[in-house]
Design a protein around this motif. Sequence first.
Motif, PDB file in Angstrom:
ATOM      1  N   PRO A  14     -43.102  -9.663  22.672  1.00 47.79           N
ATOM      2  CA  PRO A  14     -42.383  -8.585  21.995  1.00 47.79           C
ATOM      3  C   PRO A  14     -40.868  -8.684  22.200  1.00 47.79           C
ATOM      4  O   PRO A  14     -40.398  -9.123  23.244  1.00 47.79           O
ATOM      5  N   CYS A  15     -40.144  -8.262  21.194  1.00 48.26           N
ATOM      6  CA  CYS A  15     -38.678  -8.227  21.251  1.00 48.26           C
ATOM      7  C   CYS A  15     -38.253  -7.135  22.235  1.00 48.26           C
ATOM      8  O   CYS A  15     -38.792  -6.025  22.206  1.00 48.26           O
ATOM      9  N   PRO A  16     -37.287  -7.412  23.120  1.00 49.44           N
ATOM     10  CA  PRO A  16     -36.856  -6.385  24.074  1.00 49.44           C
ATOM     11  C   PRO A  16     -36.107  -5.224  23.429  1.00 49.44           C
ATOM     12  O   PRO A  16     -35.989  -4.163  24.024  1.00 49.44           O
ATOM     13  N   VAL A  33     -34.552 -18.499  19.630  1.00 46.78           N
ATOM     14  CA  VAL A  33     -35.573 -17.466  19.555  1.00 46.78           C
ATOM     15  C   VAL A  33     -34.924 -16.231  18.956  1.00 46.78           C
ATOM     16  O   VAL A  33     -33.885 -15.774  19.427  1.00 46.78           O
ATOM     17  N   GLY A  34     -35.547 -15.705  17.891  1.00 50.13           N
ATOM     18  CA  GLY A  34     -35.015 -14.532  17.223  1.00 50.13           C
ATOM     19  C   GLY A  34     -36.114 -13.538  16.917  1.00 50.13           C
ATOM     20  O   GLY A  34     -37.301 -13.864  16.922  1.00 50.13           O
ATOM     21  N   CYS A  35     -35.732 -12.325  16.612  1.00 56.29           N
ATOM     22  CA  CYS A  35     -36.675 -11.255  16.317  1.00 56.29           C
ATOM     23  C   CYS A  35     -37.215 -11.415  14.905  1.00 56.29           C
ATOM     24  O   CYS A  35     -36.493 -11.793  13.978  1.00 56.29           O
ATOM     25  N   SER A  36     -38.508 -11.090  14.729  1.00 53.17           N
ATOM     26  CA  SER A  36     -39.115 -11.164  13.397  1.00 53.17           C
ATOM     27  C   SER A  36     -38.649  -9.999  12.526  1.00 53.17           C
ATOM     28  O   SER A  36     -38.860 -10.013  11.326  1.00 53.17           O
ATOM     29  N   GLY A  37     -38.009  -9.012  13.124  1.00 55.72           N
ATOM     30  CA  GLY A  37     -37.516  -7.858  12.381  1.00 55.72           C
ATOM     31  C   GLY A  37     -36.100  -8.026  11.858  1.00 55.72           C
ATOM     32  O   GLY A  37     -35.463  -7.046  11.472  1.00 55.72           O
ATOM     33  N   TYR A  38     -35.575  -9.249  11.839  1.00 58.43           N
ATOM     34  CA  TYR A  38     -34.234  -9.491  11.316  1.00 58.43           C
ATOM     35  C   TYR A  38     -34.209  -9.156   9.833  1.00 58.43           C
ATOM     36  O   TYR A  38     -35.146  -9.472   9.138  1.00 58.43           O
ATOM     37  N   ASP A  40     -32.956  -6.005  10.445  1.00 57.79           N
ATOM     38  CA  ASP A  40     -32.898  -4.688  11.095  1.00 57.79           C
ATOM     39  C   ASP A  40     -32.620  -4.814  12.585  1.00 57.79           C
ATOM     40  O   ASP A  40     -31.934  -3.986  13.170  1.00 57.79           O
ATOM     41  N   CYS A  41     -33.171  -5.858  13.210  1.00 59.06           N
ATOM     42  CA  CYS A  41     -32.945  -6.127  14.627  1.00 59.06           C
ATOM     43  C   CYS A  41     -32.291  -7.498  14.739  1.00 59.06           C
ATOM     44  O   CYS A  41     -32.817  -8.474  14.208  1.00 59.06           O
ATOM     45  N   ASP A  42     -31.163  -7.595  15.412  1.00 58.64           N
ATOM     46  CA  ASP A  42     -30.430  -8.864  15.486  1.00 58.64           C
ATOM     47  C   ASP A  42     -30.570  -9.549  16.845  1.00 58.64           C
ATOM     48  O   ASP A  42     -29.724 -10.356  17.219  1.00 58.64           O
ATOM     49  N   TYR A  43     -31.664  -9.268  17.579  1.00 61.55           N
ATOM     50  CA  TYR A  43     -31.861  -9.901  18.889  1.00 61.55           C
ATOM     51  C   TYR A  43     -32.030 -11.406  18.718  1.00 61.55           C
ATOM     52  O   TYR A  43     -32.761 -11.882  17.854  1.00 61.55           O
ATOM     53  N   MET A  44     -31.333 -12.160  19.571  1.00 62.52           N
ATOM     54  CA  MET A  44     -31.387 -13.619  19.501  1.00 62.52           C
ATOM     55  C   MET A  44     -31.072 -14.170  20.886  1.00 62.52           C
ATOM     56  O   MET A  44     -30.252 -13.618  21.611  1.00 62.52           O
ATOM     57  N   THR A  45     -31.756 -15.252  21.267  1.00 67.37           N
ATOM     58  CA  THR A  45     -31.485 -15.933  22.523  1.00 67.37           C
ATOM     59  C   THR A  45     -31.740 -17.411  22.331  1.00 67.37           C
ATOM     60  O   THR A  45     -32.295 -17.822  21.314  1.00 67.37           O
TER      61      THR A  45
END
Length: 131
Positions: A14-16, A33-38, A40-45
Amino acid sequence: MNDNFLEPQPLGVPCPQCQKELQLKKGRFGLFVGCSGYPDCDYMTSADFDPGTDVTCPDCGSGKLVQKTSRYGHSFYACDRYPSCRFSVPLPPVAEACPKCAYPVLLRKKTTAGERLICGNSDCDYKSAIR
């Protein structure tokens, strides 16, 4: 992984930020690694397939040297404590001290004649015999 490596691969983690699933994606600078909700969610590492080397940074003494990719696609090795430590080298590091100047890092250089170790200190001209 699937045959089509350009498609995002689900990781089952899960995305943090938003709790949607993280995906392994390929961008212009390599894998990440990125969020599948892009978007709307811009989490990336970064994708940590090569977590680094066991070579300690000679400048700060506490970080480890990890492989990174430049914006032009070239590999280099830099301290994982960036931006507080800006040490980097263009060749793979080896955790051996230089026999000539005692610098703690040697670099593995591949030539047409074979492979040799050179000193990571730019002021030293040590080169090992060709292996």
